[in-house]
Design an enzyme around this catalytic site. Structure first.
Site, short mmCIF file in Angstrom:
data_model
loop_
_atom_site.label_atom_id
_atom_site.label_comp_id
_atom_site.label_asym_id
_atom_site.label_seq_id
_atom_site.Cartn_x
_atom_site.Cartn_y
_atom_site.Cartn_z
N GLY A 191 0.81 -1.21 0.00
CA GLY A 191 0.00 0.00 0.00
C GLY A 191 0.84 1.25 0.00
N PRO A 197 2.64 4.86 1.19
CG PRO A 197 4.49 6.07 0.47
CD PRO A 197 3.15 5.61 0.02
N GLY A 198 2.74 5.43 4.73
CA GLY A 198 2.06 6.09 5.84
C GLY A 198 0.69 5.56 6.19
N GLY A 250 0.13 2.54 7.73
CA GLY A 250 0.16 1.69 8.91
C GLY A 250 0.67 0.28 8.68
CB THR A 271 6.03 -0.33 9.71
OG1 THR A 271 6.59 -0.26 8.39
CG2 THR A 271 7.11 -0.74 10.68
CB SER A 279 -8.85 4.24 -15.62
OG SER A 279 -7.90 5.19 -15.18
CE LYS A 289 -8.47 5.02 -11.16
NZ LYS A 289 -8.74 4.25 -12.40
#
Length: 797
Positions: free
Chosen positions: A358, A360-361, A363, A365, A680, A723
């Site tokens: 997914g 970054p940031g 969750g 880790t 798309s 989106k």
């Protein structure tokens, strides 16, 4: 008398008259020159040295003086040609020109200058000195006295002697070329004597250095012997040496107590015997001791007691993370299988390794940490970002100086347990170099059928990793090699909605930043509107890292005012954010306020989250060309061409005058500095083109996404949740999606679905009936109401 000869350039050598020189040639121009020489009856070439060692040979890169030589003993091979050059006489290149892919030179033989008096005592002494020094140099190089004497007896001419000695000197081209250009024999002898004497001095210095090194090594051996005697004396006197002996005894005790497999026990016994045999003063003894200490520190039989309870795990995940419902369900399913398999079979099932994928940031880790806490296991993390060497995973072989075990075994040593939760962070950032592919080394680590006997290069014996719970994280799945990805089960992390970010900030980020910046909880309060302002105006991300940084900035501003005794506590509202953080730095797209001809609203998704984009189309004078701008990728360009072809093929049904297609149409996607790609945007491209060509406005409140075909079918796309969330943030109220993506709507929060009108479509005709003003669908046919009149046109679809 001058003659024209092919040039044979030499990179790092100089050929002298009277000297035979074997060479290898592989450059195409050189091979052509050799072939040209062989076609001549005399097999002559002009051998000249290059001024610089370059592949490309130019006339200005060659010296003027060279040697006319004959070619013999030619041997052809796959890599080029091997041959022998026999120097005949000096030559001067009067002119150099290219010819048939190689260089040719007009060469004039150079005449040597004989000494005025060959019997002059000084000249005779110089000649004799060169002969003696040359014989001495040959002897130092290992040539027998007989061979040297026979060679020198055959040469009585001083010029030939100088050339012969110069041909075998070890000197760079810049020093040997002047010897070739020295036409005066006496001058040439003096120059050769200087170089010979210099090489004799260098060889004498090398011999002195070797002698000193041997003496030093002998001294070290003597010192080691004396130290051993001193240690024996100290042992007799009971003075010193006990500390090291105690450490060795302790290491031996540790090794004996380890529950090692048979192979490891055999290796440990062998290395301990070597250590005892070679003595502690040997350089290798420290290497062996470090190896044995590494084995002693690894958790061969140490396990952490687990207290896994799925209900408790669910509670811990809920405490540590807000949202991520699908991810939590998948993790709890994984833990449930683990718990029951261990309960029923007495040991844990070797399941699949999890891969958290997914932006970054979001969750990834921290979820892994929560899993370790829920299971009661040790947690260890290694970052694989930028790892380019296979030794990072498998370690270095002990033959190398400073060898170490790989990161996997170092992590196990750090955990001190045989069954930790082991996080392989940023697995998609692995690099590849000439030192190996670390991703290939991970194949064994992450294969449950093989990792019970993982062999690190440093350790050299199998180590059991089967009880380790491996979790990997990645941002881009496409960067992970297929065989490695196949060994892991992907758990997708999507971006947070604004509501989720608001709750995360209220319950986790604001309290943490309050404490981290020296405040107590009641000294800083942020209203929901203030947090929303930070989310929308100062962050643009799928996760919450930047949001936490901005909240930390707010907390520091308040801390400063409290420290300066300007205030005692602060409650921040929406209007207080801008004075503290400055003007907003994020300007997301907003939905248009009015319908426009030739402008459609599409949707896109990046790792930072989803958003809307505008597609603009405008016809203009031209020759019927399609012009595409906005840094569009190949796939996006193909979508535009498919939409263009659809419009031309269905011009009658779309109320488009055929004469319009004689004009150019320009399609532009704003934010031209940002590369864009993907299929798309097909519906958006078609809507903008049909709107521009037919003169009908496209609806400003509708955003579309979907791939199209030439026949007008609408195909599914990816990233729908992100989106749609981006479109909602931009103020869109109506969404058109492919019907095959209806199932993806279940991923949307209920509050988002309640605010939207969502229209699944199968065909482009259905989509255009929604996106274009004054357009309806009746009995499978599109009806276009003409602006300003009651006339209608139809599109069968």
């Amino acid at each position: 008398m001058s003659k024209t000869l092919p040039i044979l350039p030499m990179r790092s050598g100089v050929l002298f008259p009277g000297v035979s020189l074997p060479i290898a040639a592989a450059r195409p121009p050189t091979l052509r020159a050799i072939e040209a020489a062989l076609r001549d009856s005399e097999h002559r070439v002009f051998v000249v040295s290059q001024r610089e060692d370059k592949d490309e040979v130019l006339p200005e890169g060659l010296y003027t003086f060279g040697t006319i030589a004959s070619v013999s003993s030619v041997q052809r091979g796959l890599g080029g040609v091997r041959l022998v050059l026999e120097g005949l006489e000096r030559g001067i290149a009067l002119r150099v020109t290219p010819q048939d892919g190689y260089l040719v030179a007009t060469v004039s033989p150079a005449t040597e200058q004989q000494p005025l008096d060959a019997k002059d005592p000084s000249f005779v002494a110089l000649h004799r000195e060169v002969r003696e020094r040359a014989a001495e140099l040959a002897g130092k190089r290992g040539v027998s006295d007989e061979a040297v004497e026979q060679m020198l007896e055959k040469i009585s001419d001083p010029g030939r002697l100088a050339d012969l000695v110069a041909g075998y000197l070890e000197a760079p081209v810049a020093e040997r070329q002047p010897l070739l250009e020295a036409l005066a024999i006496e001058d040439r002898l003096r120059r050769v004597l200087i170089l010979v004497q210099r090489q004799l001095d260098v060889m004498s210095a090398q011999e002195d250095i070797q002698s000193k090194v041997k003496e030093e090594l002998g001294g070290r051996q003597r010192e080691a012997y004396l130290r051993e005697q001193m240690r024996a004396i100290q042992k007799e006197l009971g003075d010193g040496g006990e500390g090291d002996d105690e450490a060795m005894k302790e290491l031996k005790t540790k090794l004996d107590a380890l529950p090692l497999p048979a192979d490891a026990r055999k290796e440990v016994t062998r290395e301990w015997s070597r250590l005892a045999r070679i003595g502690r003063e040997s350089m290798e003894s420290q290497v062996i001791r470090t190896y044995l200490e590494t084995i002693a520190e690894l958790p061969w039989g140490v396990r952490t007691d687990e207290h896994l309870d799925v209900q408790e795990a669910a509670k811990i995940l809920a405490e540590d993370h807000f949202g991520l419902g699908d991810v939590k369900d998948r993790v709890l399913e994984f833990l449930s299988v683990y718990q029951l398999s261990k309960t029923n079979e007495g040991k844990a099932n070797k399941g699949r390794i999890l891969l958290f994928s997914g932006p970054p940031g979001v969750g990834k880790t921290s979820i892994a940490k929560s899993i370790a806490r829920a299971m009661g296991r040790k947690y260890v993390r290694i970052s694989l970002g930028g790892a380019r060497d296979e030794a990072d995973i498998r370690g270095h072989r002990r033959t190398y100086i400073g060898a170490l075990p790989g990161r996997v075994l170092q992590g196990m040593k750090q955990a001190g347990s045989k069954n930790p939760v082991f996080l392989l962070d940023e697995i998609d950032k692995l690099g590849v170099s000439h030192q190996g592919d670390p991703a290939s080394a991970l194949l064994e680590v992450l294969d449950p059928a093989q990792n019970d006997s993982f062999t690190d290069h440093y350790l050299g014996v199998p180590f059991d990793l089967s009880e380790v719970l491996f979790i990997a994280t990645a941002n881009f799945l496409q960067n992970i090699p297929g065989p490695l990805l196949d060994r892991m089960e992907v758990v997708d992390f999507s971006g947070y909605t604004e509501v989720e970010k608001l709750n995360i900030a209220k319950h986790y980020l604001v309290p943490r930043q309050t404490v981290d910046n020296g405040l107590v909880p009641d000294q800083l309060t942020l209203t929901d509107d203030a947090i929303r302002e930070v989310i929308t105006g100062y962050t643009r991300e799928a996760g919450v890292r930047q949001l936490e940084r901005e909240l930390g900035r707010l907390a520091r501003k308040v801390t400063r005012k409290i420290a300066a005794r300007e205030i005692e506590r602060s409650t921040l509202d929406r209007t207080d954010v801008r004075p503290l953080l400055g003007r907003p730095r994020v300007h997301p797209e907003k939905a248009n306020r009015v319908d426009q001809i030739g402008m459609a609203t599409g949707m896109y998704y990046t790792p930072a989250g989803g958003d809307i984009m505008f597609v603009e189309a405008a016809p203009m004078r031209g020759k019927g060309d399609l012009i595409l701008t906005g840094q569009l990728g190949d796939v996006m360009k193909e979508s535009a061409r498919a939409a263009w072809t659809f419009a031309r093929a269905n011009a009658d049904w779309l109320s488009i005058d055929d004469r319009v297609f004689e004009r150019d149409i320009h399609v532009h996607v704003p934010a031209g500095a940002i590369p864009k790609d993907g299929p798309s945007a097909g519906i958006a491209m078609a809507t903008a083109m049909v709107s521009a060509l037919s003169g009908r406005p496209a609806r400003h409140d509708v955003a579309v996404t979907g791939e199209i075909t030439l026949s007008g079918r609408v195909l599914p796309i990816g990233g729908l949740k992100e989106k749609v969330l981006g479109a909602v943030r931009a103020g869109i109220t109506h969404i058109v999606i492919p019907r095959d993506n209806e199932a993806d709507l279940d991923d949307l929060p209920q509050d988002v679905r309640d605010r939207l009108v969502i229209s699944p479509v199968d065909t482009l005709g259905q989509a255009l009936a929604i996106t274009l003003r004054d357009t309806t669908l009746q009995n499978g046919r599109l009806l276009f109401g003409v602006l300003g009149g009651g006339e209608e046109r139809q599109l069968a679809h």
